[in-house]
Design a protein around this motif. Structure first.
Motif, mmCIF file in Angstrom:
data_model
loop_
_atom_site.group_PDB
_atom_site.id
_atom_site.type_symbol
_atom_site.label_atom_id
_atom_site.label_comp_id
_atom_site.label_asym_id
_atom_site.label_seq_id
_atom_site.Cartn_x
_atom_site.Cartn_y
_atom_site.Cartn_z
ATOM 1 N N ASP A 104 -1.445 -4.963 -15.334
ATOM 2 C CA ASP A 104 -1.256 -5.261 -13.913
ATOM 3 C C ASP A 104 -1.534 -6.752 -13.749
ATOM 4 O OD1 ASP A 104 -1.406 -5.669 -11.186
ATOM 5 O OD2 ASP A 104 -2.616 -3.900 -10.791
ATOM 6 N N THR A 107 -4.356 -7.741 -10.965
ATOM 7 C CA THR A 107 -5.775 -7.485 -11.263
ATOM 8 C C THR A 107 -6.165 -7.980 -12.650
ATOM 9 O OG1 THR A 107 -5.320 -5.278 -12.153
ATOM 10 C CG2 THR A 107 -5.817 -5.444 -9.787
ATOM 11 N N GLN A 109 -5.813 -6.200 -15.342
ATOM 12 C CA GLN A 109 -6.308 -5.049 -16.103
ATOM 13 C C GLN A 109 -5.166 -4.090 -16.413
ATOM 14 O OE1 GLN A 109 -9.361 -3.332 -13.684
ATOM 15 N NE2 GLN A 109 -10.627 -5.154 -13.711
ATOM 16 N N SER A 135 -0.655 -0.347 -8.104
ATOM 17 C CA SER A 135 -1.663 -1.344 -8.447
ATOM 18 C C SER A 135 -2.975 -0.996 -7.763
ATOM 19 C CB SER A 135 -1.200 -2.732 -8.010
ATOM 20 O OG SER A 135 -2.206 -3.689 -8.231
ATOM 21 N N SER A 137 -4.906 -3.371 -6.672
ATOM 22 C CA SER A 137 -5.195 -4.515 -5.811
ATOM 23 C C SER A 137 -4.833 -4.211 -4.359
ATOM 24 C CB SER A 137 -4.410 -5.737 -6.278
ATOM 25 O OG SER A 137 -4.608 -6.816 -5.395
#
Length: 150
Positions: A104, A107, A109, A135, A137
């Motif tokens: 992602d 982020t 991660q 996501s 986020s």
């Protein structure tokens, strides 16, 4: 006008470049300040454009990664006749390389929000599971929506 005698010419200071009385070859303080001001203006314009380009690239990558994950979830469900229970199931079944799921880019991660469905999507599907990913986020995107709604 000055008399043109050789005695007077010897008395006049020399105006050649590089001499003590002539103009030196360096830049004046005003010239340096103008150049530095122009450089500062160009940098002030370039930095926001650069940041916008980076954010745009991250958003495009996020959309591509979400599309890839959703496509693989659908393929897994069609192949196995059941939806994956975790995203790790996709890696274990060989739909993604062993290094894991797509990143992602917002982020930074490899973790995603998984959406589960309690109903089966096809008549031959035996188990429910993950049907969508988003996501993690909650940051506002350039489109005006948060990334976790994409």
């Amino acid at each position: 006008m000055f008399p043109t005698s050789t005695a007077n010419q010897m008395a006049l200071p020399s105006m050649e470049h590089g001499t003590k009385t002539g103009r030196s070859r360096g830049f004046t303080l005003l010239e340096l300040m103008i150049v530095l001001t122009l450089i500062a203006i160009l940098v002030a314009i370039a930095i926001p454009v650069y940041k916008t380009m980076i954010l745009s690239a991250r958003e495009k990558t996020l959309k591509a990664n979400l599309h890839q994950l959703r496509t693989v979830i659908d393929q897994y469900t069609a192949d196995k006749k059941k939806a994956p229970q975790t995203l790790q199931d996709l890696v274990d079944a060989g739909y993604f390389r062993k290094d894991g799921l797509p990143l992602d880019p917002i982020t930074g991660q490899r973790t995603w929000r998984e959406d589960f469905d309690t109903s089966v999507g096809a008549s031959d599907q035996t188990e429910t599971g993950i049907t969508d990913v988003h996501s993690l986020s909650t940051t506002l995107s350039t489109e005006g929506t948060t990334y976790d709604t994409w």
